[in-house]
Design an enzyme around this catalytic site. Sequence first.
Site, PDB file in Angstrom:
ATOM      1  N   GLY A  43       0.786  -1.233   0.000  1.00  5.48           N
ATOM      2  CA  GLY A  43       0.000   0.000   0.000  1.00  5.48           C
ATOM      3  C   GLY A  43       0.812   1.273   0.000  1.00  5.48           C
ATOM      4  O   GLY A  43       1.878   1.374  -0.629  1.00  5.48           O
ATOM      5  N   SER A 172      -2.291   9.575   8.931  1.00  4.67           N
ATOM      6  CA  SER A 172      -3.622   9.488   9.521  1.00  4.67           C
ATOM      7  C   SER A 172      -4.613   9.129   8.413  1.00  4.67           C
ATOM      8  O   SER A 172      -4.395   8.170   7.675  1.00  4.67           O
ATOM      9  CB  SER A 172      -3.986  10.816  10.199  1.00  4.67           C
ATOM     10  OG  SER A 172      -5.262  10.765  10.791  1.00  4.67           O
ATOM     11  N   TYR A 186     -12.519   3.661  14.188  1.00  3.77           N
ATOM     12  CA  TYR A 186     -11.400   4.037  13.313  1.00  3.77           C
ATOM     13  C   TYR A 186     -11.084   5.536  13.418  1.00  3.77           C
ATOM     14  O   TYR A 186      -9.926   5.928  13.594  1.00  3.77           O
ATOM     15  CB  TYR A 186     -11.740   3.667  11.874  1.00  3.77           C
ATOM     16  CG  TYR A 186     -10.680   4.024  10.867  1.00  3.77           C
ATOM     17  CD1 TYR A 186      -9.435   3.424  10.895  1.00  3.77           C
ATOM     18  CD2 TYR A 186     -10.940   4.969   9.863  1.00  3.77           C
ATOM     19  CE1 TYR A 186      -8.459   3.749   9.962  1.00  3.77           C
ATOM     20  CE2 TYR A 186      -9.981   5.293   8.922  1.00  3.77           C
ATOM     21  CZ  TYR A 186      -8.735   4.679   8.975  1.00  3.77           C
ATOM     22  OH  TYR A 186      -7.778   5.011   8.061  1.00  3.77           O
ATOM     23  N   LYS A 190      -7.561   7.598  14.641  1.00  3.39           N
ATOM     24  CA  LYS A 190      -6.840   8.490  13.742  1.00  3.39           C
ATOM     25  C   LYS A 190      -6.832   9.937  14.246  1.00  3.39           C
ATOM     26  O   LYS A 190      -5.875  10.676  14.007  1.00  3.39           O
ATOM     27  CB  LYS A 190      -7.445   8.406  12.331  1.00  3.39           C
ATOM     28  CG  LYS A 190      -7.177   7.086  11.624  1.00  3.39           C
ATOM     29  CD  LYS A 190      -5.684   6.871  11.390  1.00  3.39           C
ATOM     30  CE  LYS A 190      -5.407   5.671  10.515  1.00  3.39           C
ATOM     31  NZ  LYS A 190      -3.975   5.495  10.223  1.00  3.39           N
TER      32      LYS A 190
END
Length: 298
Positions: A43, A172, A186, A190
């Site tokens: 990624g 983030s 989630y 973050k």
Amino acid sequence: MLLLAAAFLVAFVLLLYMVSPLISPKPLALPGAHVVVTGGSSGIGKCIAIECYKQGAFITLVARNEDKLLQAKKEIEMHSINDKQVVLCISVDVSQDYNQVENVIKQAQEKLGPVDMLVNCAGMAMSGKFEDLEVSTFERLMSINYLGSVYPSRAVITTMKERRVGRIVFVSSQAGQLGLFGFTAYSASKFAIRGLAEALQMEVKPYNVYITVAYPPDTDTPGFAEENRTKPLETRLISETTSVCKPEQVAKQIVKDAIVVTMGLFRTIALFYLGSFDSIVRRCMMQREKSEIADKTA
């Protein structure tokens, strides 16, 4: 009168925005620099490693899966610009044991030298309605996304301060700026990164160490594909209102921002307040150093 005051404030903010490049730190030279990338086996993390390698950096890849690490190493090495560059792979879970993370960072520094830039890219996303998510999901995401950034940063910060040079990047998410349906676990993990980064920047700025936070949008990665499998309908529809970015584009921007440490308009507005806070921190640092010198000579 209010109109005049507003105009003055706007002019002041624009002036700060224009001069911010002049007060930014000297760009970090990547040729020969040691860059550590967590979550670097796939990624965005892998693309960041490739981008840094293209510019002559030495890379330490940190991730859990050894097979993926070795595959990423082969891909990255295809982009070398000289025969001295090295890609080091370390398999470890950066969110579980700080002592273990500290030890592997020490090993990396023994082989490739002090860390010049750390990119905290290890993370994962899980979505679901608040009452449907297991409590363990909140704990897991806070561990991986937040503590998984705290531990590596803690392991490199002392050396960076001693050397008076360094960059730390926290990756983030757009969900780290705006809480969204289905992301109660989630988004919180973050958002925590932003608080950590801003407080840490105030501590380390006098030592010429700079922090950047990246807020990438939805990006075409294996993690995003996995995330889509369990998204609630509302979350998926919200996500589909924007296009999906390529990881190579995101990585290139993250590296550019980290090297140059550019400031956006809203960050520039914060300079109005942060400037006075930084002066307080610097005065305390100078007083502490004077006291230490006095103690040594006493």
